[in-house]
Design a protein around this motif. Structure first.
Motif, PDB file in Angstrom:
ATOM      1  N   ARG A   1       0.822  -1.211   0.000  1.00 20.64           N
ATOM      2  CA  ARG A   1       0.000   0.000   0.000  1.00 20.64           C
ATOM      3  C   ARG A   1       0.856   1.262   0.000  1.00 20.64           C
ATOM      4  NH1 ARG A   1      -4.873  -1.246   4.207  1.00 20.64           N
ATOM      5  NH2 ARG A   1      -6.247  -2.198   2.688  1.00 20.64           N
ATOM      6  N   VAL A   2       1.998   1.207   0.696  1.00 17.71           N
ATOM      7  CA  VAL A   2       2.883   2.376   0.691  1.00 17.71           C
ATOM      8  C   VAL A   2       3.367   2.644  -0.741  1.00 17.71           C
ATOM      9  CG1 VAL A   2       5.039   3.360   1.529  1.00 17.71           C
ATOM     10  CG2 VAL A   2       3.621   2.005   3.059  1.00 17.71           C
ATOM     11  N   TYR A   3       3.784   1.587  -1.433  1.00 15.41           N
ATOM     12  CA  TYR A   3       4.221   1.759  -2.826  1.00 15.41           C
ATOM     13  C   TYR A   3       3.089   2.320  -3.677  1.00 15.41           C
ATOM     14  CZ  TYR A   3       8.703  -0.662  -2.342  1.00 15.41           C
ATOM     15  OH  TYR A   3       9.986  -1.003  -2.002  1.00 15.41           O
ATOM     16  N   ALA A   4       1.883   1.806  -3.463  1.00 12.25           N
ATOM     17  CA  ALA A   4       0.749   2.255  -4.275  1.00 12.25           C
ATOM     18  C   ALA A   4       0.445   3.726  -4.022  1.00 12.25           C
ATOM     19  CB  ALA A   4      -0.485   1.399  -3.979  1.00 12.25           C
ATOM     20  N   VAL A   5       0.405   4.107  -2.742  1.00 11.04           N
ATOM     21  CA  VAL A   5       0.075   5.502  -2.410  1.00 11.04           C
ATOM     22  C   VAL A   5       1.152   6.451  -2.940  1.00 11.04           C
ATOM     23  CG1 VAL A   5      -0.148   7.134  -0.496  1.00 11.04           C
ATOM     24  CG2 VAL A   5      -1.360   4.965  -0.425  1.00 11.04           C
ATOM     25  N   GLY A   6       2.415   6.033  -2.824  1.00 11.26           N
ATOM     26  CA  GLY A   6       3.482   6.881  -3.347  1.00 11.26           C
ATOM     27  C   GLY A   6       3.470   6.945  -4.859  1.00 11.26           C
ATOM     28  N   GLY A   7       3.126   5.835  -5.484  1.00  5.52           N
ATOM     29  CA  GLY A   7       3.150   5.783  -6.945  1.00  5.52           C
ATOM     30  C   GLY A   7       2.010   6.542  -7.567  1.00  5.52           C
ATOM     31  N   ASN A   8       0.835   6.421  -7.032  1.00 10.76           N
ATOM     32  CA  ASN A   8      -0.321   7.145  -7.556  1.00 10.76           C
ATOM     33  C   ASN A   8      -1.390   7.255  -6.478  1.00 10.76           C
ATOM     34  OD1 ASN A   8      -2.529   8.147  -8.860  1.00 10.76           O
ATOM     35  ND2 ASN A   8      -2.292   6.884 -10.688  1.00 10.76           N
ATOM     36  N   PRO A   9      -1.354   8.355  -5.726  1.00  7.17           N
ATOM     37  CA  PRO A   9      -2.291   8.498  -4.610  1.00  7.17           C
ATOM     38  C   PRO A   9      -3.756   8.444  -5.058  1.00  7.17           C
ATOM     39  CG  PRO A   9      -0.983  10.508  -4.916  1.00  7.17           C
ATOM     40  CD  PRO A   9      -0.405   9.462  -5.807  1.00  7.17           C
ATOM     41  N   THR A  10      -4.040   9.038  -6.216  1.00  8.06           N
ATOM     42  CA  THR A  10      -5.429   9.047  -6.666  1.00  8.06           C
ATOM     43  C   THR A  10      -5.906   7.630  -6.964  1.00  8.06           C
ATOM     44  OG1 THR A  10      -5.021  11.185  -7.658  1.00  8.06           O
ATOM     45  CG2 THR A  10      -7.000  10.050  -8.343  1.00  8.06           C
ATOM     46  N   ALA A  11      -5.109   6.897  -7.740  1.00  6.09           N
ATOM     47  CA  ALA A  11      -5.506   5.537  -8.071  1.00  6.09           C
ATOM     48  C   ALA A  11      -5.607   4.683  -6.814  1.00  6.09           C
ATOM     49  CB  ALA A  11      -4.502   4.923  -9.053  1.00  6.09           C
ATOM     50  N   SER A  12      -4.790   4.971  -5.807  1.00  2.51           N
ATOM     51  CA  SER A  12      -4.865   4.217  -4.567  1.00  2.51           C
ATOM     52  C   SER A  12      -6.208   4.415  -3.892  1.00  2.51           C
ATOM     53  CB  SER A  12      -3.753   4.645  -3.614  1.00  2.51           C
ATOM     54  OG  SER A  12      -2.510   4.472  -4.216  1.00  2.51           O
ATOM     55  N   VAL A  13      -6.654   5.676  -3.838  1.00  3.86           N
ATOM     56  CA  VAL A  13      -7.956   5.938  -3.235  1.00  3.86           C
ATOM     57  C   VAL A  13      -9.042   5.244  -4.051  1.00  3.86           C
ATOM     58  CG1 VAL A  13      -9.627   7.715  -2.657  1.00  3.86           C
ATOM     59  CG2 VAL A  13      -7.214   8.093  -2.220  1.00  3.86           C
ATOM     60  N   PHE A  14      -8.923   5.285  -5.365  1.00  8.87           N
ATOM     61  CA  PHE A  14      -9.890   4.607  -6.232  1.00  8.87           C
ATOM     62  C   PHE A  14      -9.834   3.089  -6.048  1.00  8.87           C
ATOM     63  CE2 PHE A  14     -12.244   7.226  -9.265  1.00  8.87           C
ATOM     64  CZ  PHE A  14     -11.713   8.470  -9.036  1.00  8.87           C
ATOM     65  N   SER A  15      -8.777   2.582  -5.418  1.00 13.88           N
ATOM     66  CA  SER A  15      -8.702   1.152  -5.147  1.00 13.88           C
ATOM     67  C   SER A  15      -9.055   0.851  -3.698  1.00 13.88           C
ATOM     68  CB  SER A  15      -7.295   0.621  -5.442  1.00 13.88           C
ATOM     69  OG  SER A  15      -6.983   0.792  -6.787  1.00 13.88           O
ATOM     70  N   GLY A  16      -9.597   1.838  -3.001  1.00 13.83           N
ATOM     71  CA  GLY A  16     -10.041   1.598  -1.639  1.00 13.83           C
ATOM     72  C   GLY A  16      -8.948   1.581  -0.594  1.00 13.83           C
ATOM     73  N   ILE A  17      -7.780   2.135  -0.924  1.00 14.24           N
ATOM     74  CA  ILE A  17      -6.704   2.170   0.065  1.00 14.24           C
ATOM     75  C   ILE A  17      -6.864   3.402   0.949  1.00 14.24           C
ATOM     76  CG2 ILE A  17      -4.205   2.482   0.327  1.00 14.24           C
ATOM     77  CD1 ILE A  17      -3.854   0.796  -2.145  1.00 14.24           C
ATOM     78  N   PRO A  18      -6.800   3.238   2.270  1.00 14.21           N
ATOM     79  CA  PRO A  18      -6.920   4.397   3.161  1.00 14.21           C
ATOM     80  C   PRO A  18      -5.641   5.221   3.133  1.00 14.21           C
ATOM     81  CG  PRO A  18      -6.540   2.414   4.426  1.00 14.21           C
ATOM     82  CD  PRO A  18      -6.619   1.981   3.003  1.00 14.21           C
ATOM     83  N   ARG A  19      -5.599   6.152   2.184  1.00 14.98           N
ATOM     84  CA  ARG A  19      -4.376   6.906   1.918  1.00 14.98           C
ATOM     85  C   ARG A  19      -3.849   7.641   3.142  1.00 14.98           C
ATOM     86  NH1 ARG A  19      -4.797  11.985  -2.165  1.00 14.98           N
ATOM     87  NH2 ARG A  19      -2.866  13.034  -1.570  1.00 14.98           N
TER      88      ARG A  19
END
Lengths: 504, 329, 322
Positions: free
Chosen positions: C190-208
């Motif tokens: 999740r850290v990699y995802a949020v750093g890589g693309n915060p918007t897409a992370s939120v769209f994937s349900g990750i609690p940014r």
């Protein structure tokens, strides 16, 4: 437009390749002085590459650019402009904190001694141009404070700082209201009357048929033919564009719908959409059709917990729910394949497998660790099911083609086993082949009992995949059609805000 | 714009909130610190802030460009070392007070050169300015140590160390130089083609490239300007101290960035101006001076300025419309 | 423009490893003592403090943010643990200090993760705030531990287990732990995802917000551990002891190839970056160069390392910008 006249601009056999792609494959194109020549093609057909070649941003690998009879080489936008070729960008390329005048003369600010800007000359000239464009704002205004339409005017004004021979409009009406469009068309006709050659790129058939003298179609980077607008029909153009007639027939079992899976009652989000009510049953594809800005994406975002509705109810499987976040939406079985694949759908530098399993990563664990086996099982399953072409799951998502990227995003959400699947612009910017695969897939999903919402701005697409079509205009649902009852005319009327007597 | 009624003053303050803050603390310290409201003290504030202030002017240009320069503290030290050392070179032994001239010129050239190196690397390699100048911060400090051999240089020419005590009319000469720099850089940024292009490059780099602005040389020029200003600041600081120490200017980059951000310049580029930066510099200067007069230990100033920096960021986020269109991201 | 050959990017991607090996070879040729076990151990031990801090900062940077406050946070934690050592004993001083440091991390995490303020400026402000707090706490006085020989607190900085100095063990264990967390757990992903693309992370349900908040807690925890090592080794503390550490730590992280844009980087490569800086320092000193020449070498090494990385990504050596 006699054949003896010299073309304002002629392209001969333009070839442009990028690593792995032949973006332009021997394109011929010409525009006469005083002619509006429309350039058509699906996304990825090579239009934008051609425009960048024309504007000096790309160098062609082969072929010639001939302006007023002289072969030229243009290596920068400045050189292109000096030759009288001006591109009006689709994405506004303005500097928000500067005045309209400074933007109009960006890179060419008039200079006095000591490198000082000659403000007086600058503002006089800019205001003169804005006046010619019948703009109501002053050139001293900061661009950030102008409306989108007025910003576009600034962009157009830039083209008029030189004696343009050829002006290229790239999707100029995408963000304009109808009234603003009228002004734009006046400007185009005015330029035309002055003998300027216009290249007009658009997806919108009605505009092309109103404005253009000739239409040239590109497909897969290659020239497919030029038609005289007056002697042609939309069907002819469509056939050239997609290489065959638009086939809306379906060779599948008549669909059988189950229970109502999603019900939305009087959902309102002020300024975006008002009083929206609809239902989606299992086994059904509901298409949301409308112009950009009609509020469709915003409804999807609200259903997915990304926006807060001011009022209204959402019922999933008969139960009223409060969706406060995407996590909550996922927990309720709602999935959203978002509109913008690269910004919202994928973490581009992440590999394919990790992208696909992202929403459920915390459930794929064995003890404290993520289970590689479980992840790979999901990836393999959806790679096969969606025919995703990638050499390995290790490939980062950013290097895949648009179609395969989109399939990764779809696979990501299918693997969540959603009860409601929302797909926003599923085929934007992907090639024709993948496009029909995705359409086929959406039909199959419905047949398997998913409740599917498809948002699309392309009429052939909604007609092809939907069982029911919801037409939206300015944040309101204008009409609902069963697929059997819909005609192109009534659909166009509904999304243009024209009330017909049959409106419920 | 000449009609200054209440509303236009208010609107001006809305656009430059830092000046509202400057006004506020000015009134506060005038009322609560005994020796604050005094002409001599105002002179002090200007002289005390001139070191950071002069660099902040250059940092404003670089940050509007969308870059940053972390190496200014080291450049300052290197220039100061040259300015003090070159005076005592044998070649200029017979020049009398004129030996200061080549010393200062060489020091300023060294600053320009350091800036040019940073700018050239940023341009040609495409590496982020933050990383390039972080490296340069270490490297140029290394040069200072190599040059000075870890020791301090002392000015032997008294005309040099007396310079900072001079006054030009009613103002100390250091304050005059600072104010002059403020005016020149303000003029550069708001009136010249280079200045306007600075906004274009930071605000929309692609548009600037397409409009034919040569972004690389443009950025080099701004890095050279900040190098020059950092060197000038180093020269002035060494006249005040009559010496140059190898650790001069440590942490200055942090103070300078703080002042510039307080003044409303955005890290993302394209936005900011010298009026704001001048306000930011004065805000820090007045706080330090006023609290010092009130006998508040310097530690509290650190806490308060840090807190204000974060508060400014918070308020800016609150009141400036975000561009996510109301999405809960 | 110079185009990189097809094999170029693969090598350039491992640029840090290549550079590391080159430096090791050069130094071992220039100095006999360089490769000796004693020398290696002392380099490892010296790099432990910056190393432990760099682990935390790596995670913050992978998450798409910066942490410039670790330097003054180190001063804070060290002064606190040393001062409390004599007042309430080490068994209480350590947990109190860790908690207090975590609170500072939580403030960073709240401002950046939850309020979404720019991390560079927030942590720059916190750098100043925390330095002020240290000075207020200590009243500007340096602190030290009275009974330096008798306390078991000495084990963290001065002790050894099976002949290996404790700082090395702590650094090694933490590096391994964080490597496992970042590469094998859902949190790491999740850290990699949020750093890589915060918007897409939120769209994937990750609690940014939660993810970013946690990265700052981890960073603060690392600082607290570094402070225990430092306090124990020095048995005292100046109240500005951590000044400048933030940029050295960041230099090590960048050298390890972690992108400041977020979403890419690795704990093990940060370890390599830390060791590389330490070996450069050590090697140059063994070669008889004054200590400050390391800064000059670091300047060149950082820029070349990142340049190769950037060049590999864009496929050409020089930036195409006019």
């Amino acid at each position: 437009m006699s054949s003896t006249q010299e073309a304002a601009l002629r392209l001969q056999g333009i070839v442009k390749t990028f690593p792995g792609v032949r973006a332009l494959d021997g394109v011929d194109f010409e525009v006469m002085p005083g002619e509006v020549h429309a350039l058509l093609g699906e996304n990825g057909a090579g239009k934008s590459t051609l425009m960048k070649v024309l504007a000096g941003m790309y160098q062609p690998d082969e072929g010639q650019i001939i302006i007023a009879g002289q072969p030229v080489r243009m290596t920068t936008p400045i050189e292109a402009k000096a030759q009288g070729v001006v591109l009006i960008h689709q994405e506004l390329s303005l500097v928000p904190e500067m005045s309209a005048a400074e933007n109009i003369y960006l890179g060419e600010l008039p200079v006095k001694s000591f490198g000082r800007v000659d403000w007086k000359t600058l503002e006089e000239r800019s205001n003169a141009i804005l006046k010619r464009l019948k703009c109501s704002f002053r050139a001293e205004m900061t661009v950030a404070r102008l409306s989108i339409a007025n910003q576009q005017m600034v962009e157009i004004a830039r083209a008029l700082t030189v004696e343009a021979r050829v002006v290229i409009f790239d999707e100029p009406t995408a963000s304009l209201t109808d009234a603003e469009k009228v002004v734009l068309f006046d400007i185009i006709n005015d330029l035309k009357a002055r003998g300027v050659g216009i290249i007009y790129i658009s997806h919108r058939m009605d505009e092309i048929f109103t404005l253009s003298d000739r239409i040239t179609v590109l497909r897969d980077g290659a020239y497919r033919g030029t038609l005289i607008t007056a002697d042609t029909t939309e069907d002819d153009v469509t056939r050239l564009m997609i290489g065959r007639s638009l086939d809306l027939s379906r060779d599948e079992e008549p669909p059988s719908f189950g229970k109502t899976m999603l019900e939305v009652r009087n959902l309102t989000c002020p300024g975006l959409f008002e009083d929206v009510s609809f239902t989606v049953r299992t086994g059904e594809v509901v298409g949301f059709y409308g112009l950009v800005g009609a509020g469709r994406t915003e409804i999807a975002e609200t259903l997915f917990g990304l926006r807060k509705a001011a009022s209204g109810e959402i019922l999933v499987d008969g139960e009223a729910v409060d969706i406060v976040s995407p996590r909550a939406a996922i927990a309720m079985g709602i999935s959203l394949v978002p509109e913008n694949r690269k910004e919202q759908g994928l973490v581009l530098q992440m590999n394919c497998r990790d992208n696909m399993t992202l929403p459920q990563i915390q459930d794929l664990t064995a003890g404290p660790f993520v289970s590689h086996g479980a992840e790979l099982a999901i990836f393999d399953q959806y790679r096969d099911r969606l025919a995703i072409k990638t050499p390995s799951w290790r490939q980062s998502a950013g290097v895949l083609s648009g179609g395969n990227q989109q399939k990764i995003v779809i696979g990501k959400w299918l693997s969540m086993q959603p009860r409601v699947l929302i797909v926003d612009e599923p085929t934007r910017g992907i090639d024709v082949g993948s496009k029909s695969e995705i359409h086929q897939l959406l039909r199959e999903l419905a047949a398997q009992g998913y409740a599917v919402i498809v948002i699309s701005s392309e009429m052939p697409e909604v007609l092809r995949v939907s069982d029911r079509i919801v037409a939206m205009y300015h944040g309101r649902i204008m009409r609902e059609f069963e697929i059997a009852d819909v005609t192109e005319d009534t659909l166009v009327q509904a999304i243009s805000g024209i009330k017909s007597e049959k409106t419920p | 714009m000449s009609r200054l009624n209440d509303i236009s003053v208010l609107r001006w303050l809305m656009r430059n909130p830092i000046w509202g803050f400057v006004l506020l603390i000015f009134v506060f310290f005038s009322l609560s610190a005994d020796n604050f409201f005094d002409y001599r003290n105002f002179q002090n504030i200007l002289v005390q802030t001139s070191t950071i202030g002069i660099i902040a002017l250059g940092m404003t240009l670089v940050m509007i460009n969308g870059n940053i320069d972390l190496s200014v503290g080291a450049t300052l030290a290197l220039a100061a070392a040259f300015a003090v050392d070159v005076q005592s070179w044998a070649a200029f032994a017979t020049w009398g007070n004129w030996q200061i001239l080549p010393a200062v010129c060489i020091a300023l050239l060294v600053g320009i050169l350091m800036g040019a190196i940073n700018g050239f690397i940023v341009w040609k390699t495409g590496v982020d300015a933050f990383i390039v100048t972080l490296g340069a911060m270490l490297g140029i400090r290394g040069l200072v140590f190599v040059y000075t051999g870890e020791s301090s240089f002392f000015a032997t020419n008294f005309a040099y160390s007396d310079f900072s005590a001079l006054s030009l009319g009613p103002l100390p000469v250091l304050a005059v130089i600072f104010l002059l720099c403020v005016m020149v850089v303000h003029w550069l940024l708001s009136r010249t083609v280079h200045g306007r292009n600075t906004y274009a490059v930071g605000g929309n780099r692609e548009a600037a490239v397409n409009a034919g602005i040569r972004v690389g040389p443009h950025m080099i020029l701004n890095f050279m300007i900040i190098g020059f200003l950092a060197a000038l600041s180093g020269v002035l600081l060494s006249t005040q101290m009559g010496a140059a120490t190898p650790n001069l200017g440590r942490d200055y980059e942090l103070w300078v960035i703080t002042a510039v951000v307080l003044g409303g310049t955005k890290l993302t580029g394209g936005k900011g101006d010298i009026i704001g930066t001048f306000g930011g510099v004065l805000a820090i200067g007045i706080m330090r001076n006023g609290m010092n007069l009130m006998q508040v230990p310097a530690f509290y100033v650190l806490v308060i300025i840090g807190a204000i920096l974060i508060a400014v960021l918070f308020l800016d986020k609150r009141f400036n419309t975000s561009n996510d269109g109301g999405l809960r991201l | 423009m110079t185009r990189l050959k097809a094999g170029g990017p693969a090598i350039a991607k491992q640029g840090i490893l290549v550079a590391f090996i080159v430096f090791m070879i050069v130094f071992s040729l220039m100095s006999d003592r360089f490769l000796s076990a004693d020398n290696m151990m002392s380099v490892f031990r010296q790099s432990a403090i910056i190393g432990v801090m760099a682990l935390g900062v790596t995670i913050v940077v992978i998450g798409g943010n910066l942490d410039l406050s670790v330097g003054s946070m180190l001063s804070f934690a060290t002064v606190l643990v040393v001062d409390l050592h004599d007042k309430i004993g080490p068994e209480l001083a350590i947990p109190v200090m860790v908690l207090a440091t975590l609170c500072l991390g939580a403030v960073n995490g709240f401002l950046i993760g939850v309020l979404r303020l720019n991390s560079l400026i927030v942590t720059l402000g916190m750098l100043s705030v925390i330095q002020g707090l240290v000075l207020i706490y200590s009243g500007g006085q340096n602190v030290d531990i009275a009974d330096q020989r008798g306390t078991w607190f000495a084990i963290f900085g001065r002790g050894a287990v099976f002949g290996i100095a404790t700082p090395i063990i702590i650094f090694g264990a933490l590096a391994l732990l964080f490597h496992v967390i970042m590469s094998m757990t859902a949190f790491g992903r999740r850290v990699y995802a949020v750093g890589g693309n915060p918007t897409a992370s939120v769209f994937s349900g990750i609690p940014r917000s939660q993810v970013v908040f946690t990265t700052y807690l981890i960073s603060a925890l690392c600082v607290a551990i570094a402070a225990i090592i430092l306090g124990s080794r020095v048995m005292g503390s100046q109240n500005t002891v951590g000044q400048g550490y933030e940029l050295q730590v960041l230099a090590a992280v960048i050298l390890g190839g972690t992108s400041l844009l977020g979403g890419a980087g690795s704990i093990l490569k940060t370890v390599l970056g830390v060791l590389m800086l330490a070996f450069i320092q050590n090697g140059l000193i063994l070669m008889g160069q004054p200590y400050y020449t390391q800064w000059l070498v670091t300047w060149v090494v950082i820029i070349v390392a990142v340049w190769l990385d950037v060049a590999a990504k864009r496929g050409r050596l020089f930036s195409p910008i006019a």
